[in-house]
Design a protein around this motif. Structure first.
Motif: not given
Ligand SMILES: [Zn+2]
Length: 497
Positions: A107-114, A143-149, A151-154, A179-185
């Protein structure tokens, strides 16, 4: 990315603008599910119907190597695209194993909006332990994908909330996801069984529990909100976005959506709709058509209905009439009547977010005793309970024959001139008592009620009045204009206390 600005509010619902890489998404909105392997309805057709957003499945995209490069290169830069992870397939067939990190990296590679990670839906689990496991695993996977999340805040990352019909689990899951960080929705996984069996009360309870345990400012998605008639209820509680494949799944099964219920095509003599499909064909003509053609046309009609419902809900919010719109829906099906009554359990929550001042000043439309639970009336009753009276003696004028605002009514003025030492209060159904001095302010000055008010409203109004009278220690109370009033029983309220 992911800024969410609220433009209008009504009840706990809102019209908002979600900032994405491919433009502003106005909510509430519906994301039609597009299956990239089946092209009954293409993205181009969605566009021509005015949809500028859809959701598709990253698991299918990846497995079939459908995307080379970025997802928008295939589907168009003018579309706002959400991808889910394929969790639905796992729920349905139980045998698809896919590493969470792999799918999220894709998902981080193909870059959807959400984008949604590989959660574990509670689905229709009816065992608490089993449901709890889905909540735990979903939180772990977030939590286990927090690094990818990070890095890809776009991309706006979605954290699903699980728990199904176990409200304690929904509460826990919502708090932790929030509470989990990095999630916009945030998104609530809705058990499809609740939708299919019309068990809307449970659905409403779980939406309320989830929403009341997350930050108000975070956009909130409901997975699988696939029929128009449930949308206004979910929006009233604060749901911003929906997705569903129902429009096409129903179409394959000859099911036809309306704003109130689902019909079987065979049962329709006429189309109660004027969309391009229903304007051109009759039910009989569709039934005589080959399955492929029929499915497509029914799917297009079903999509029009979803779109129409979103439009109606937004206009209701804009006008501050969402409560009235829910009342109207309630009488179209017993399941929706239950949904409406369930929502009223949360009238304190609805009142909390309902704006004190609404865009355009307009009349409050009052119908029956349920109207006493709308925010404007609850707020008035709170106000009148805490209202500090200035005078020891009061005159209560039964106001159902008076014109509003009461302070300008000739009868009220005459009574006022003759009784200087008295505080003047007008008794009317729904509101209980209105002090003449504040009768010009909203919503006491602008309302419409039926010519004949029902007995339950009268009874509840009298109870309210009795409570207020007993709270205040007037040394004397006189009743005027009450003999022929619908509130004539007011005179039997014991005022000697
Ligand atoms: Zn139609």
């Amino acid at each position: 990315m992911g800024d969410f600005e609220v433009k209008d509010e009504d009840l706990a619902g809102r019209i908002g603008i979600l900032e994405t890489r491919h433009g502003k998404l106005e909510t509430p909105t519906f994301f039609p599910v597009i299956n990239p392997l089946k092209t009954e309805i293409s993205v181009k057709e969605l566009k021509s119907m005015g949809f500028n957003n859809f959701i598709t499945n990253s698991f299918i995209l990846r497995k079939n190597n459908i995307i080379q490069g970025k997802i928008h290169e295939k589907f168009g830069e003018d579309m706002i695209i959400m991808t889910d992870s394929g969790a639905y397939q796992i729920l349905e067939y139980g045998d698809i194993y896919q590493e969470n990190r792999d799918i999220v990296s894709y998902e981080a590679e193909i870059k959807p909006d959400i984008a949604v990670f590989l959660d574990v839906p509670t689905g229709n689990a009816d065992d608490w332990e089993e449901a709890k496991t889905t909540v735990r695993l979903t939180l772990e996977r977030g939590k286990e994908i927090s690094d990818i999340v990070k890095l890809n805040q776009d991309i706006i990352w979605v954290h699903p909330i699980q728990g199904g019909s176990f409200l304690d689990l929904v509460e826990y899951s919502a708090k932790e996801a929030n509470k989990t960080e990095g999630f916009g929705m945030l998104a609530l996984g809705s058990p499809t069984v609740l939708m299919e069996k019309y068990r809307y009360s449970t659905l409403i309870d779980s939406i309320y529990v989830a929403k009341s345990n997350v930050s108000r400012g975070v956009p909130f998605h409901l997975f699988g909100g696939g029929v128009p008639h449930i949308i206004p209820f979910a929006v009233a509680l604060g749901v911003d976005t929906f997705d569903s494949a129902s429009y096409i799944i129903f179409a394959r099964d000859n099911r036809y959506l309306t704003g109130e219920r689902t019909y079987r095509l065979e049962d329709l003599e006429y189309f109660p709709c004027s969309c391009p499909v229903c304007s051109k064909y009759s039910p009989k003509e569709l039934l005589e058509m080959n399955k492929e053609g029929r499915t497509k046309l029914l799917a297009i009609h079903n999509l029009w209905k979803m779109k129409e419902e979103i439009g109606k809900v937004k206009q209701s919010i804009k006008e501050g009439r969402l409560f009235e719109y829910l009342q109207q829906k309630a009488y179209s099906h017993p399941a929706l009547y239950s949904a409406f009554r369930s929502i009223l359990k949360y009238s304190v929550y609805l009142e909390k977010y309902d704006p004190r001042v609404k865009g355009k000043v307009r009349g409050v439309l009052l119908f029956d005793s349920y109207s006493m639970q709308r925010p404007e009336i609850i707020r008035h009753l709170n106000y009148i309970s805490s209202y500090r009276h200035k005078k020891e003696k009061a005159i209560i004028i039964c106001g159902d024959k008076l014109t509003s605002p009461f302070s300008s009514d000739p009868k009220v003025k005459a009574i006022q001139n003759r009784n200087k030492g008295f505080e003047l209060l007008v008794a009317i159904p729904f509101y209980g008592l209105v002090p003449v001095l504040s009768s010009e302010s909203y919503p006491m000055s602008q309302f419409e009620m039926p010519e004949e008010v029902d007995n339950q409203t009268i009874e509840e109004t009298l109870k309210v009045i009795e409570k207020i009278i007993k709270q205040r220690n007037y040394s004397e109370i006189r009743f005027m204009e009450c003999e022929k009033s619908v509130l004539s029983h007011i005179m039997s309220i014991n005022t000697s206390l």
